[in-house]
Design an enzyme around this catalytic site. Sequence first.
Site, PDB file in Angstrom:
ATOM      1  N   HIS A  49       4.393  -3.245 -13.699  1.00 22.56           N
ATOM      2  CA  HIS A  49       3.511  -3.937 -14.628  1.00 22.56           C
ATOM      3  C   HIS A  49       2.535  -2.931 -15.224  1.00 22.56           C
ATOM      4  CE1 HIS A  49       4.027  -8.266 -12.881  1.00 22.56           C
ATOM      5  NE2 HIS A  49       5.175  -7.618 -12.937  1.00 22.56           N
ATOM      6  N   GLU A  56      -0.681  -2.926 -15.408  1.00 24.51           N
ATOM      7  CA  GLU A  56      -1.823  -2.646 -14.537  1.00 24.51           C
ATOM      8  C   GLU A  56      -1.438  -1.693 -13.412  1.00 24.51           C
ATOM      9  OE1 GLU A  56      -2.068  -7.136 -15.590  1.00 24.51           O
ATOM     10  OE2 GLU A  56      -0.523  -5.623 -15.319  1.00 24.51           O
ATOM     11  N   CYS A 111      -1.314 -10.759 -13.025  1.00 23.49           N
ATOM     12  CA  CYS A 111      -0.660 -11.635 -12.048  1.00 23.49           C
ATOM     13  C   CYS A 111      -1.318 -11.410 -10.688  1.00 23.49           C
ATOM     14  CB  CYS A 111       0.835 -11.324 -11.992  1.00 23.49           C
ATOM     15  SG  CYS A 111       1.206  -9.714 -11.252  1.00 23.49           S
ATOM     16  N   CYS A 155      -1.034  -7.721  -9.470  1.00 21.91           N
ATOM     17  CA  CYS A 155      -1.925  -6.802 -10.185  1.00 21.91           C
ATOM     18  C   CYS A 155      -3.391  -7.102  -9.884  1.00 21.91           C
ATOM     19  CB  CYS A 155      -1.646  -6.858 -11.677  1.00 21.91           C
ATOM     20  SG  CYS A 155       0.023  -6.268 -12.078  1.00 21.91           S
TER      21      CYS A 155
END
Length: 181
Positions: free
Chosen positions: A65, A67, A95, A98
């Site tokens: 992801h 992040e 999410c 993260c």
Amino acid sequence: MQDRMSPETASQKDIRFMTAALDMARTALAGGEFPVGCVIADGRNVVARGHRTGTAVGPGNEIDHAEINALRRLCEDGAGGDRAALTLYCTMEPCLMCFSATVLSGIGRIVYAYEDVMGGGTGVDRSGLPSLYREARLKVIAGVLRKESLVLFQRFFADPGRSYWADSLLSRYTLAQPGCS
């Protein structure tokens, strides 16, 4: 303790750094990836950046992801100094993975553009979690440059050649949003 703030509390600095996160999201989209971009800033400069990878082909890599990629760069570069003074800017609400990685990294603020109605983690009730998560001091600001981020997600989901999260709750919600076609 988590303070949730509205986009009205966003400063010019927040807008400047979210613009940098949007640039990362545009890079992801141009590469066929889900358009999530992230920068980590110390208040004056971007100290780390990343964008979503692993979604252009196949079922999607659910680890890389934006992040996580930015946090990885922060660690690799040894940047950041006082992590509690850092802000993570992301074009989509982090999410749970993260959000947790941000808490564990000691970052003091999260600013995001577009809400993740399917998997957003910033609103999780931490009161029943172990003290490491429950007592983390963290400010969250939602909706900064939301419209600009929404446009990228609508562009992604409107492309019939993209299968990542196609026909998901997030896709349907995003495409139903008015005024950004």
